[in-house]
Scaffold this motif. Structure first.
Motif, short mmCIF file in Angstrom:
data_model
loop_
_atom_site.label_atom_id
_atom_site.label_comp_id
_atom_site.label_asym_id
_atom_site.label_seq_id
_atom_site.Cartn_x
_atom_site.Cartn_y
_atom_site.Cartn_z
N UNK A 355 -13.80 10.06 -23.66
CA UNK A 355 -14.41 8.78 -23.30
C UNK A 355 -14.93 8.94 -21.87
N UNK A 356 -16.20 9.27 -21.73
CA UNK A 356 -16.75 9.71 -20.45
C UNK A 356 -16.75 8.61 -19.40
N UNK A 357 -16.55 9.04 -18.16
CA UNK A 357 -16.60 8.13 -17.02
C UNK A 357 -17.98 7.48 -16.95
N UNK A 358 -18.02 6.23 -16.51
CA UNK A 358 -19.30 5.53 -16.32
C UNK A 358 -19.35 5.00 -14.89
N UNK A 359 -20.55 4.67 -14.44
CA UNK A 359 -20.75 4.25 -13.05
C UNK A 359 -19.88 3.05 -12.69
N UNK A 360 -19.71 2.12 -13.62
CA UNK A 360 -18.92 0.91 -13.33
C UNK A 360 -17.44 1.22 -13.10
N UNK A 563 -13.07 14.08 -7.12
CA UNK A 563 -13.62 12.89 -6.48
C UNK A 563 -15.14 12.95 -6.62
N UNK A 564 -15.78 11.79 -6.53
CA UNK A 564 -17.25 11.75 -6.47
C UNK A 564 -17.63 11.05 -5.18
N UNK A 565 -18.43 11.73 -4.36
CA UNK A 565 -18.88 11.15 -3.09
C UNK A 565 -20.37 11.34 -2.92
N UNK A 566 -21.01 10.37 -2.26
CA UNK A 566 -22.47 10.44 -2.14
C UNK A 566 -22.93 11.32 -0.98
N UNK A 567 -22.02 11.62 -0.03
CA UNK A 567 -22.42 12.37 1.16
C UNK A 567 -23.55 11.63 1.88
N UNK A 568 -23.47 10.30 1.86
CA UNK A 568 -24.55 9.47 2.42
C UNK A 568 -24.65 9.64 3.92
N UNK A 569 -25.88 9.84 4.40
CA UNK A 569 -26.17 9.82 5.83
C UNK A 569 -27.01 8.58 6.18
N UNK A 570 -27.27 7.77 5.15
CA UNK A 570 -27.98 6.50 5.32
C UNK A 570 -27.45 5.57 4.24
N UNK A 571 -27.40 4.29 4.53
CA UNK A 571 -26.82 3.33 3.58
C UNK A 571 -27.49 3.38 2.21
N UNK A 572 -28.81 3.61 2.19
CA UNK A 572 -29.52 3.64 0.91
C UNK A 572 -29.04 4.76 0.00
N UNK A 573 -28.56 5.85 0.60
CA UNK A 573 -28.11 6.99 -0.20
C UNK A 573 -26.81 6.69 -0.94
N UNK A 576 -26.92 6.71 -4.72
CA UNK A 576 -27.04 7.95 -5.50
C UNK A 576 -25.74 8.32 -6.22
N UNK A 577 -24.73 7.45 -6.16
CA UNK A 577 -23.45 7.73 -6.83
C UNK A 577 -23.66 8.09 -8.30
N UNK A 578 -24.67 7.48 -8.95
CA UNK A 578 -24.87 7.71 -10.38
C UNK A 578 -25.12 9.18 -10.69
N UNK A 587 -19.63 17.40 -17.32
CA UNK A 587 -18.42 18.24 -17.28
C UNK A 587 -17.27 17.69 -18.10
N UNK A 588 -17.54 16.66 -18.93
CA UNK A 588 -16.55 16.08 -19.85
C UNK A 588 -15.51 15.22 -19.13
N UNK A 589 -15.79 14.74 -17.93
CA UNK A 589 -14.80 13.99 -17.17
C UNK A 589 -14.65 12.56 -17.66
N UNK A 590 -13.41 12.10 -17.71
CA UNK A 590 -13.09 10.72 -18.01
C UNK A 590 -12.70 10.02 -16.71
N UNK A 591 -12.59 8.69 -16.75
CA UNK A 591 -12.27 7.96 -15.51
C UNK A 591 -10.93 8.40 -14.94
N UNK A 592 -9.98 8.75 -15.79
CA UNK A 592 -8.66 9.17 -15.30
C UNK A 592 -8.72 10.47 -14.50
N UNK A 593 -9.80 11.23 -14.67
CA UNK A 593 -9.95 12.51 -13.96
C UNK A 593 -10.53 12.33 -12.56
#
Length: 607
Positions: A355-360, A563-573, A576-578, A587-593
């Protein structure tokens, strides 16, 4: 340096860095502030998730942090006329071969200038001439060029020359979405989708393919060929058409009747290997699969409820959607991102697809660079903590981590580094105090973190006293990318041994279309992370998308948290989390991962 009207972000970044390099060559001291301005502008555009040209069209380019009115104006000249008198003046007198040599990892502006002036390096064949000089032993005359460094430079030349020019996913997706919006204006179209690499969310994309479900394919194809930005129509047939758009990108459209759309969508979405495996799976069930649907072979027996899919005229089982196609042969519907022949068909048969992770699911961004002046040797963030906090609120995040680069080690002693980090901690504590009883903010806590350089010999670029100021640290490779596999692996493990070193950021160090990743013994890295509870980052920056999806899948087999990080150097970036989520899904990741899908209280417990 070639300047054209429809320059891509990558080409603009190259141009701005060439301008900065020209200023360095001509007079680095006198042009110090110009150099800083152009390097910051290049960094800003490199981190954009939209094309600079589109921002200029909307009069928003100068609003991007790091790009002032002056630079935006010069770029506007290019977008409008295809040339800039300002850039032409700055670049005047600098041979184009210098800018080509700068693409070789390990060569800076002054070294490139010296090479071109001391030796015969042509504008037409700079890499060929460079390699010839290296093999003839003439580069030994340049101070600092030993045999080992020359061998490394030759390898880098090979990588530069062998690059396939592909679009980064965000730009390809933006083009596809714009064309899809145009296609959907045709009254006969019921649905349109990107295909291939774009739909599977592959990190880089070649040509762009699109499918449309239409009650009148010919009318839809005619409408497609009248797309406002078309440069040339390559061909138009009964079922498909191809056009060329600015940037010499080819876009293909395939059209199908609504009742049979599912098979076409499936066929042109899956990778070649996924489709081969699916055809073999179908053949074992006495079915032949094509982009039109399933044809029954000798011995096939259908279920009564599947008769509704059979087109008697064509003798084919047809499907309006992909889910029905997969279920027809006993498989769970397979998400587009998984269609790479990495075990997904067996999982679909066993009803064990993840059950793949989603942006929400994302509750935090754990990699962001504010403009707090930490006096780093790397690029500084362009937005305030408060501005980034507002974006986080709009994204319904519960917590954040500010992870500026560590202070420059060459320009500070240990005491001044400690003082800078203490000041940042004070500011973070003030923010957290204001958040305690706030009804305005969704975010409930900000973490005081840092992105710390891994030293070439192992260990971190700030001492234990400075590390103790942090809640936790991201650690990453920003130099000495050419260490051999064994030394690079030791470097990473020795650096991550510090108790506050929690996340290995952009682990391969790759830059898409620019730089290959470092060599690491991933089995050893995975084992270390598992034993010591360290996390691997999926960096969502469009130029990185690192950890790559195949390594994400391997990490999950070892039960490593990500972890998922945007590496943002500006607020608009931060938006790009999606793209990081796409990598996680591939990579088959679920939210628990994914660590930053956990609640604030759970995250604090994990720390």
């Amino acid at each position: 340096m070639k300047i054209v009207k429809n320059m891509t972000n990558i080409e603009i970044v190259d141009l701005l860095r060439a301008v900065a390099a020209s200023y360095k060559i001509k007079d680095q001291t006198k042009n110090r502030f110009r150099i800083i301005a152009y390097e910051r502008a290049a960094d800003a555009i490199e981190h954009l998730s939209s094309e600079a040209k589109d921002l200029w069209d909307d009069n928003k380019l100068s609003e991007v942090g790091g790009i002032g009115e002056s630079i935006a104006g010069h770029l506007g000249d290019i977008f409008e006329t295809g040339k800039s008198s300002h850039f032409a003046t700055v670049l005047e007198g600098i041979p184009p071969s210098i800018f080509e040599l700068l693409k070789i990892s390990g060569i800076g502006p002054k070294t490139a200038f010296k090479l071109v002036n001391q030796f015969e390096i042509s504008d037409e064949h700079p890499y060929e001439d460079f390699v010839k000089l290296a093999k003839e032993g003439k580069l030994n005359q340049i101070p600092g060029f030993g045999k080992k460094s020359i061998d490394s430079l030759i390898k880098s030349v090979t990588e530069v020359e062998g690059r396939e020019v592909r679009l980064l996913l965000p730009y390809a997706q933006e083009i596809a979405e714009e064309i899809i919006n145009w296609i959907q204006k045709d009254k006969w179209v019921q649905r349109a989708d990107a295909l291939g690499s774009v739909r599977r969310k592959v990190s880089t994309v070649g040509d762009i393919d699109i499918a449309a479900s239409s009650d009148n394919p010919q009318k839809t194809l005619e409408h497609f060929t009248k797309y406002p930005k078309v440069s040339r129509v390559l061909e138009k047939g009964d079922r498909s058409a191809s056009i060329i758009i600015p940037g010499q990108r080819q876009v293909d459209l395939m059209v199908e009747n609504p009742d049979a759309y599912g098979a076409l969508l499936q066929h042109f979405t899956g990778s070649k290997h996924h489709n081969i495996a699916l055809r073999k799976y179908a053949q074992k069930r006495n079915l032949s699969l094509s982009d039109y649907g399933f044809k029954p072979l000798a011995g096939f027996k259908t279920l009564k409820e599947n008769a509704r899919f059979f087109n008697k005229t064509l003798g084919t089982y047809q499907f309006a959607n992909e889910d029905d196609l997969y279920r027809f042969i006993g498989l769970e519907p397979i998400p587009p991102e998984l269609r790479e022949d990495r075990g997904e068909i067996q999982m679909a048969e066993d009803k064990s697809l993840p059950c793949l992770v989603v942006l929400d699911d994302i509750k935090a961004d754990l990699h962001m660079h504010s403009n707090f002046n930490i006096e780093t040797s790397h690029d500084l963030g362009l937005s305030t903590m408060e501005d980034m906090l507002e974006i986080a609120d709009s994204l319904n995040y519960e917590y954040l981590a500010f992870t500026e680069h560590n202070p420059s080690k060459s320009k500070h002693d240990t005491n001044s580094i400690y003082s800078l980090l203490k000041e940042k901690k004070r500011i973070v504590e003030e923010i957290n105090y204001s958040l305690k009883n706030s009804t305005k903010h969704r975010v409930k806590k900000v973490f005081n973190s840092l992105e710390v350089d891994m030293l070439p010999e192992g260990g971190l670029s700030i001492d234990d006293k400075a590390m103790d100021v942090l809640d936790f640290a991201l650690c990453s490779i920003h130099s000495s990318f050419n260490l051999d596999r064994k030394r690079m692996t030791r470097r990473v493990i020795n650096s991550l041994m510090h108790p506050k070193a929690k996340i290995f950021a952009h682990p391969t160090g790759r830059k898409l279309n620019e730089r290959e990743g470092v060599e690491l013994d991933w089995e050893e890295i995975f084992a270390f992370c598992k034993t010591n509870n360290k996390w691997l980052e999926i960096n969502a920056s469009p130029s990185r998308l690192d950890l790559p999806d195949m390594l994400v899948q391997e990490a999950l087999k070892h039960k490593i948290k990500l972890t998922i990080g945007t590496d943002s150097h500006h607020k608009d970036s931060m938006l790009t989390m999606k793209y990081g989520v796409y990598v996680a899904r591939r990579g088959h990741a679920q939210s628990k991962d994914i660590v930053n899908t956990y609640s604030l209280s759970d995250f604090e417990s994990m720390l």
